[in-house]
Design a protein around this motif. Structure first.
Motif, mmCIF file in Angstrom:
data_model
loop_
_atom_site.group_PDB
_atom_site.id
_atom_site.type_symbol
_atom_site.label_atom_id
_atom_site.label_comp_id
_atom_site.label_asym_id
_atom_site.label_seq_id
_atom_site.Cartn_x
_atom_site.Cartn_y
_atom_site.Cartn_z
ATOM 1 N N LEU A 276 0.863 -1.187 0.000
ATOM 2 C CA LEU A 276 0.000 0.000 0.000
ATOM 3 C C LEU A 276 0.902 1.240 0.000
ATOM 4 C CD1 LEU A 276 -2.868 1.301 0.359
ATOM 5 C CD2 LEU A 276 -2.440 1.208 2.819
ATOM 6 N N PHE A 277 0.815 2.031 -1.065
ATOM 7 C CA PHE A 277 1.538 3.306 -1.126
ATOM 8 C C PHE A 277 0.626 4.387 -0.536
ATOM 9 C CE2 PHE A 277 3.498 0.858 -4.533
ATOM 10 C CZ PHE A 277 4.846 1.173 -4.406
ATOM 11 N N VAL A 278 1.190 5.170 0.368
ATOM 12 C CA VAL A 278 0.357 6.191 1.035
ATOM 13 C C VAL A 278 0.904 7.594 0.797
ATOM 14 C CG1 VAL A 278 -0.563 7.029 3.241
ATOM 15 C CG2 VAL A 278 -0.265 4.559 2.874
ATOM 16 N N GLU A 279 0.065 8.454 0.247
ATOM 17 C CA GLU A 279 0.328 9.907 0.267
ATOM 18 C C GLU A 279 -0.382 10.414 1.509
ATOM 19 O OE1 GLU A 279 2.241 11.907 -1.100
ATOM 20 O OE2 GLU A 279 1.351 13.876 -1.306
ATOM 21 N N PRO A 280 0.375 10.818 2.547
ATOM 22 C CA PRO A 280 -0.257 11.125 3.842
ATOM 23 C C PRO A 280 -1.112 12.388 3.811
ATOM 24 C CG PRO A 280 2.167 11.200 3.984
ATOM 25 C CD PRO A 280 1.818 11.039 2.537
ATOM 26 N N PRO A 281 -1.991 12.519 4.807
ATOM 27 C CA PRO A 281 -2.691 13.793 4.952
ATOM 28 C C PRO A 281 -1.637 14.869 5.209
ATOM 29 C CG PRO A 281 -3.573 12.129 6.475
ATOM 30 C CD PRO A 281 -2.329 11.553 5.878
ATOM 31 N N LYS A 282 -1.663 15.930 4.415
ATOM 32 C CA LYS A 282 -0.621 16.956 4.563
ATOM 33 C C LYS A 282 -1.253 18.298 4.847
ATOM 34 C CE LYS A 282 2.911 15.237 1.377
ATOM 35 N NZ LYS A 282 3.365 15.340 -0.018
ATOM 36 N N ASP A 283 -0.470 19.166 5.508
ATOM 37 C CA ASP A 283 -0.920 20.548 5.642
ATOM 38 C C ASP A 283 -0.912 21.158 4.253
ATOM 39 O OD1 ASP A 283 -1.037 20.309 8.356
ATOM 40 O OD2 ASP A 283 0.996 21.056 8.687
ATOM 41 N N VAL A 284 -1.819 22.093 4.061
ATOM 42 C CA VAL A 284 -1.863 22.775 2.766
ATOM 43 C C VAL A 284 -0.581 23.575 2.603
ATOM 44 C CG1 VAL A 284 -3.078 24.523 1.419
ATOM 45 C CG2 VAL A 284 -4.367 22.876 2.786
ATOM 46 N N TRP A 285 0.041 23.442 1.438
ATOM 47 C CA TRP A 285 1.247 24.214 1.136
ATOM 48 C C TRP A 285 0.776 25.516 0.506
ATOM 49 C CZ3 TRP A 285 3.894 24.704 -3.934
ATOM 50 C CH2 TRP A 285 5.169 25.272 -3.818
ATOM 51 N N PHE A 286 0.862 26.612 1.275
ATOM 52 C CA PHE A 286 0.197 27.852 0.872
ATOM 53 C C PHE A 286 1.033 28.724 -0.056
ATOM 54 C CE2 PHE A 286 2.430 28.261 4.853
ATOM 55 C CZ PHE A 286 3.225 29.362 4.622
ATOM 56 N N VAL A 287 2.327 28.366 -0.223
ATOM 57 C CA VAL A 287 3.257 29.272 -0.910
ATOM 58 C C VAL A 287 2.779 29.668 -2.311
ATOM 59 C CG1 VAL A 287 5.653 29.542 -1.707
ATOM 60 C CG2 VAL A 287 5.175 28.324 0.409
ATOM 61 N N MET A 288 2.215 28.708 -3.019
ATOM 62 C CA MET A 288 1.788 29.023 -4.386
ATOM 63 C C MET A 288 0.276 28.920 -4.556
ATOM 64 S SD MET A 288 4.935 27.573 -6.605
ATOM 65 C CE MET A 288 4.418 28.108 -8.210
ATOM 66 N N GLY A 289 -0.444 29.210 -3.489
ATOM 67 C CA GLY A 289 -1.901 29.239 -3.606
ATOM 68 C C GLY A 289 -2.509 27.845 -3.575
ATOM 69 N N GLU A 290 -3.742 27.769 -4.015
ATOM 70 C CA GLU A 290 -4.486 26.513 -3.913
ATOM 71 C C GLU A 290 -4.033 25.503 -4.959
ATOM 72 O OE1 GLU A 290 -8.689 26.516 -4.935
ATOM 73 O OE2 GLU A 290 -8.256 24.372 -5.079
ATOM 74 N N ASN B 138 -8.545 11.583 6.718
ATOM 75 C CA ASN B 138 -7.724 12.120 7.813
ATOM 76 C C ASN B 138 -6.964 10.967 8.489
ATOM 77 O OD1 ASN B 138 -9.583 10.815 9.392
ATOM 78 N ND2 ASN B 138 -10.677 12.671 10.006
ATOM 79 N N TRP B 139 -6.280 11.285 9.612
ATOM 80 C CA TRP B 139 -5.440 10.256 10.229
ATOM 81 C C TRP B 139 -6.256 9.061 10.725
ATOM 82 C CZ3 TRP B 139 -0.615 10.091 9.013
ATOM 83 C CH2 TRP B 139 0.054 11.260 8.673
ATOM 84 N N GLN B 140 -7.432 9.335 11.280
ATOM 85 C CA GLN B 140 -8.282 8.224 11.752
ATOM 86 C C GLN B 140 -8.729 7.390 10.550
ATOM 87 O OE1 GLN B 140 -8.810 11.448 12.770
ATOM 88 N NE2 GLN B 140 -7.879 11.120 14.769
ATOM 89 N N GLY B 141 -9.071 8.102 9.485
ATOM 90 C CA GLY B 141 -9.502 7.411 8.258
ATOM 91 C C GLY B 141 -8.383 6.571 7.668
ATOM 92 N N GLU C 288 -1.707 -0.948 -4.249
ATOM 93 C CA GLU C 288 -2.770 0.044 -4.050
ATOM 94 C C GLU C 288 -2.115 1.378 -3.678
ATOM 95 O OE1 GLU C 288 -5.515 -0.927 -0.827
ATOM 96 O OE2 GLU C 288 -6.418 1.073 -0.983
ATOM 97 N N ILE C 289 -2.700 2.459 -4.199
ATOM 98 C CA ILE C 289 -2.248 3.794 -3.780
ATOM 99 C C ILE C 289 -3.409 4.476 -3.072
ATOM 100 C CG2 ILE C 289 -1.526 6.094 -4.554
ATOM 101 C CD1 ILE C 289 -0.161 4.835 -6.946
ATOM 102 N N VAL C 290 -3.145 5.013 -1.887
ATOM 103 C CA VAL C 290 -4.163 5.852 -1.252
ATOM 104 C C VAL C 290 -3.595 7.262 -1.139
ATOM 105 C CG1 VAL C 290 -3.541 5.076 1.107
ATOM 106 C CG2 VAL C 290 -5.724 6.173 0.715
ATOM 107 N N ASP C 291 -4.322 8.216 -1.711
ATOM 108 C CA ASP C 291 -3.915 9.611 -1.653
ATOM 109 C C ASP C 291 -4.870 10.319 -0.685
ATOM 110 O OD1 ASP C 291 -3.523 12.318 -1.942
ATOM 111 O OD2 ASP C 291 -3.322 12.269 -4.123
ATOM 112 N N CYS C 292 -4.401 10.478 0.548
ATOM 113 C CA CYS C 292 -5.286 10.997 1.609
ATOM 114 C C CYS C 292 -5.787 12.407 1.308
ATOM 115 C CB CYS C 292 -4.552 10.983 2.945
ATOM 116 S SG CYS C 292 -4.187 9.313 3.490
ATOM 117 N N ASN C 293 -4.976 13.197 0.616
ATOM 118 C CA ASN C 293 -5.401 14.570 0.344
ATOM 119 C C ASN C 293 -6.511 14.594 -0.703
ATOM 120 O OD1 ASN C 293 -3.283 15.710 2.084
ATOM 121 N ND2 ASN C 293 -1.965 14.746 0.562
#
Ligand code: B12
Ligand code: SF4
Length: 284
Positions: A4-18, A53-56, A43-48
């Motif tokens: 299982l490849f995981v892209e973790p829940p990440k903080d929004v990177w605000f430097v270049m907008g949305e 979230n972490w519980q999910g 399997e790849i799960v992209d949390c963002n």
């Protein structure tokens, strides 16, 4: 064997907008593995993108029941998110092999293994061949000593196996494996660059850099070598993403793109293919 490849829940990177980027590094590792080892379930799960979230994520790992969890930090600022991902995997099942890699963990393999007991293996440098060999041998840890390019713990000691030679020809790598994130591909976008509605794909044009700026990780991570895909191959990949995934904004990762006639040649190749309509591309 399931990974299982995981892209973790990440903080929004605000430097270049949305923006919401595809997790290109793990996508490429997954698609390489898919081609190399037909026995392995991927399997790849992209949390963002999937708004997990972490519980999910914990629940997701429990229901997916992988043997291996692999995650990439991309850059140093995501270290804790990766460590928390691997910690979550271990909480679900301590037998899961927890793997990471990439520029940050390669440069800090010794201290990362010292600091984070959640990490079982760090894949240093180029990941494709090393991960494939690790997956093929994951059930027998006594084989780890022979796998070039990994750092791991053995009997309380941290072991750094010798470096793995680089892949000679980057054009042997598979085309972008966005089919592995087919449920989220339409969500990736980079508002400041191309607007919210233009489907965003990353494509890799080269690895490494011929310069050796002391502050930069880039050239060192790729063993001081600069390997290039041809403009024709890059245009083929753009066309592939344009036709198969509806990509209209391409972020080309190619750290020394400006040298020689590369930019002109790529432009010619794109024009030749007739895919200029609504196509935006950006070079980093
Ligand atoms: C595209 C890119 C971005 C995109 C990210 C898109 C995305 N998917 O998230 C954007 C523009 C958003 C971005 C932002 C930033 N970036 Co950036 N980015 C890149 C770039 C150009 C390409 C990354 C890439 O996809 N490469 C291609 C893939 C295939 O390579 P890879 O990820 O390294 O993975 C390979 C190996 O490293 C290894 N591997 C990697 N992870 C793992 C995990 C496992 C389990 C395994 C087995 C192997 C493995 O295997 C892969 C295949 O060989 C790199 C430079 C570069 N050329 O690599 C910088 C780079 C990663 N970025 C960097 C930085 C600093 C940032 C920012 C912090 C900039 C800032 N000051 O705001 C932000 C952080 C954003 C965030 N919060 O995540 C640095 C990181 C250095 C470091 N200390 O870690 C880099 C290396 C550039 C540099 N030399 O300075 N970035
Ligand atoms: S990628 Fe840029 S900063 Fe890094 S070594 Fe090359 S020229 Fe220097």
């Amino acid at each position: 064997m399931k990974i299982l490849f995981v892209e973790p829940p990440k903080d929004v990177w605000f430097v270049m907008g949305e923006y919401l980027p595809p997790p290109y590094g793990i996508i490429q590792l997954a698609t390489f593995l898919e081609k190399k080892n037909k026995q392995v379930e991927i399997e790849i799960v992209d949390c963002n993108a999937q708004q997990i979230n972490w519980q999910g994520l914990e629940k997701h790992i429990a229901s997916s029941a992988p043997d291996i969890v692999a995650s990439s930090s991309l850059s140093t600022c995501n270290t804790y998110a990766v460590v928390r991902t691997l910690e979550t995997a271990k909480k679900v099942n301590d037998n899961i092999l927890a793997v990471t890699g990439g520029q940050h963990f390669t440069a800090t393999a010794e201290e990362s293994l010292q600091t984070y007991p959640q990490i079982d293996v760090i894949v240093r440098g180029e990941g494709e061949e090393t991960l494939a060999e690790l997956v093929a041998n994951a059930q027998d840890k006594t084989t780890f000593a022979k796998i070039k390019g990994i750092s791991f713990r053995h009997q309380g000691k941290i072991i750094h196996n010798p470096q793995r030679p680089l892949i000679d020809n980057l054009e042997e790598l598979p085309y972008p494996g966005y089919h592995l994130v087919k449920d989220t591909i339409h969500k990736y976008h980079f508002a400041a660059m191309a607007g919210r509605d233009e489907p965003y794909a990353l494509i890799e044009g080269s690895r490494g850099c011929p310069c050796e700026c002391t502050f930069c990780t880039q050239w060192r991570h790729w063993q001081g070598k600069w390997r290039l895909k041809s403009p024709k191959r890059i245009a083929d990949e753009i066309e592939f993403c344009y036709n198969n995934f509806g990509s209209r904004f391409i972020w080309l990762t190619d750290d020394n793109f400006g040298s020689g006639s590369r930019a002109n040649d790529l432009a010619e190749e794109i024009i030749k293919r007739g895919i200029t309509e609504n196509l935006t591309w950006f070079v980093q």
